[in-house]
Design an enzyme around this catalytic site. Structure first.
Site, PDB file in Angstrom:
ATOM      1  N   ALA A 254     -17.725  -9.228 -87.772  1.00  0.00           N
ATOM      2  CA  ALA A 254     -17.584  -7.782 -87.975  1.00  0.00           C
ATOM      3  C   ALA A 254     -16.967  -7.508 -89.327  1.00  0.00           C
ATOM      4  O   ALA A 254     -16.053  -8.207 -89.760  1.00  0.00           O
ATOM      5  CB  ALA A 254     -16.715  -7.166 -86.881  1.00  0.00           C
ATOM      6  N   ASP A 255     -17.470  -6.494 -89.991  1.00  0.00           N
ATOM      7  CA  ASP A 255     -16.858  -6.039 -91.230  1.00  0.00           C
ATOM      8  C   ASP A 255     -15.894  -4.895 -90.974  1.00  0.00           C
ATOM      9  O   ASP A 255     -14.948  -4.702 -91.724  1.00  0.00           O
ATOM     10  CB  ASP A 255     -17.938  -5.607 -92.227  1.00  0.00           C
ATOM     11  CG  ASP A 255     -18.600  -6.806 -92.874  1.00  0.00           C
ATOM     12  OD1 ASP A 255     -18.228  -7.136 -93.996  1.00  0.00           O
ATOM     13  OD2 ASP A 255     -19.471  -7.423 -92.235  1.00  0.00           O
ATOM     14  N   ARG A 256     -16.133  -4.147 -89.904  1.00  0.00           N
ATOM     15  CA  ARG A 256     -15.205  -3.089 -89.524  1.00  0.00           C
ATOM     16  C   ARG A 256     -15.416  -2.742 -88.051  1.00  0.00           C
ATOM     17  O   ARG A 256     -16.554  -2.630 -87.595  1.00  0.00           O
ATOM     18  CB  ARG A 256     -15.399  -1.855 -90.405  1.00  0.00           C
ATOM     19  CG  ARG A 256     -14.390  -0.744 -90.137  1.00  0.00           C
ATOM     20  CD  ARG A 256     -14.486   0.391 -91.147  1.00  0.00           C
ATOM     21  NE  ARG A 256     -14.117  -0.054 -92.495  1.00  0.00           N
ATOM     22  CZ  ARG A 256     -13.658   0.762 -93.438  1.00  0.00           C
ATOM     23  NH1 ARG A 256     -13.488   2.048 -93.181  1.00  0.00           N
ATOM     24  NH2 ARG A 256     -13.374   0.304 -94.642  1.00  0.00           N
ATOM     25  N   ALA A 264     -19.309  -2.325 -87.177  1.00  0.00           N
ATOM     26  CA  ALA A 264     -20.210  -2.468 -88.324  1.00  0.00           C
ATOM     27  C   ALA A 264     -20.282  -3.941 -88.690  1.00  0.00           C
ATOM     28  O   ALA A 264     -19.266  -4.603 -88.855  1.00  0.00           O
ATOM     29  CB  ALA A 264     -19.705  -1.666 -89.515  1.00  0.00           C
TER      30      ALA A 264
END
Length: 399
Positions: A254-256, A264
């Site tokens: 996950a990036d966010r 995201a």
């Protein structure tokens, strides 16, 4: 499986080198990072990528610059040092807008520096020293956190797995040593399963258009001798249908992560979550708690980076010796220069004039996610609830 893992970040105080991931898997080259501009460029052009690694490289880039500038008169007072650090972190944050880890790291580093600058009698050197301690601690803690993610994730998969001993896992993009300070998040879970002799096979998607799966994850899996197979992004559903009792989970990074669990991650993740739900396969997000952004309620607030069209319409790689191509084999020989370097070229793969949409990430709704694994443990949803209570979990409250 070998116990060795790749080292994508080489750091000693005053010196930083990163493995240029644009050249992988065909060439292994470390490049020095000794200026803010080089650090910014390495992140923006994806010489280094992966949310945790981006944050670490940004922090260490500034650490190197501060060591090199330690005798500068412009850093002599605490206020001067604080201002330079804050401005530098602000500049580095502009390299990749989606990865929250970078913003979280910058916030923590700046807060620590501000507190030190306010101390009675603090000098510019004191402020610089405080920054170096904080940045270097982030590097150490990232590896520890990743190993905890791997352990918690492996335990969860083994707990919910109801299949035979033939346990297989699918992963997307790259979330291993190349995306972190070491060990990895989603790939760390796969690594943990393999080290415990529970994993039979790992499948990695190629992850178009930047091919982080085929270039990087496949590289790590081969390096660590984990039985694995590369598939294109469009093959995942067919794979799940063919092995309905063997795929234990789809595990992604996950990036966010929003407060409700919307996540995201690399483009293509959302469609994997949809097919996982259809095939009744657990869909697991693995990320450090620094990837959780409690300031946004849902994925609707996540800014999605749109990258250049040329990434979709072209491919770059070594030139293959056509005579080396063998039927039913992935092994080929590359053309080389007289000095022995691999010859690389960029080729067009799309019709000229076609429009292109190239979002780097997509958002997977929390309702499609089975669990979120952090270094603090596994986050689950209450019965009948479609969202995660990330704030309650991170604060230690019951959810």
């Amino acid at each position: 499986m070998t116990s060795a893992t790749l080292q994508a970040i080489r750091y000693q105080r005053g010196s930083l080198e990163i493995l240029d991931q644009l050249l992988l898997p065909h060439q292994t080259k470390y490049i020095p990072i000794n200026s803010l501009e080089l650090g910014h460029d390495a992140i923006k052009t994806m010489k280094v990528r992966g949310a945790p690694a981006i944050a670490i490289v940004a922090a260490l880039t500034l650490a190197v610059v501060l060591v090199q500038s330690s005798t500068s008169s412009s850093l002599s007072t605490a206020e001067q040092a604080k201002q330079f650090i804050e401005e530098s972190l602000g500049y580095l944050k502009t390299s990749r807008p989606t990865a929250v880890n970078l913003f979280d790291a910058a916030h923590k580093l700046a807060a620590g520096v501000r507190a030190k600058a306010k101390a009675d009698g603090a000098t510019g050197q004191d402020v610089v020293q405080k920054y170096l301690e904080l940045a270097e601690r982030m590097l150490e803690e990232d590896v520890k956190d990743n190993m905890n993610i791997g352990r918690f994730g492996a335990e969860f998969i083994l707990k919910v797995w109801k299949g035979s001993e033939d346990l297989r896992v699918i992963t997307h993009c790259n979330t291993g040593s190349l995306a972190t300070a070491g060990y990895g998040t989603a790939l760390g879970i796969i690594r943990s399963l393999a080290s415990q002799k529970h994993l039979t096979h790992a499948y990695c998607t190629e992850t178009r258009p930047y091919n982080q799966g085929s270039r990087l994850t496949a590289y790590e899996l081969v390096f660590e001798q984990i039985p694995s197979t590369l598939i294109t992004d469009s093959m995942a559903s067919a794979l799940l249908a063919q092995h309905p009792d063997k795929i234990a989970a789809i595990v992604v990074g996950a990036d966010r992560v929003a407060a409700n669990g919307d996540t995201a991650n690399k483009i293509g993740t959302y469609q994997l979550a949809i097919t996982a739900r259809y095939h009744n396969v657990p869909f697991i997000v693995a990320a450090p708690s620094t990837s959780v952004d409690l300031n946004i309620a849902s994925g609707k607030e996540i800014h999605i980076e749109v990258r250049p069209e040329v990434e979709v319409t072209t491919l770059r790689g070594p030139v293959v010796d056509l005579d080396s191509i063998k039927k039913d084999s992935s092994d080929v020989e590359f053309k080389k220069t007289g000095e022995g370097d691999v010859v690389a070229e960029t080729i067009a793969v799309a019709a000229r004039g076609i429009g292109v949409w190239n979002p780097s990430f997509d958002v997977t709704p929390a309702e499609l996610i089975s669990a979120i694994v952090t270094e603090k443990g596994v986050v689950l949803k209450d019965d009948g609830v479609q969202q995660f209570g990330m704030k309650a979990f991170l604060s230690g409250e019951s959810i």
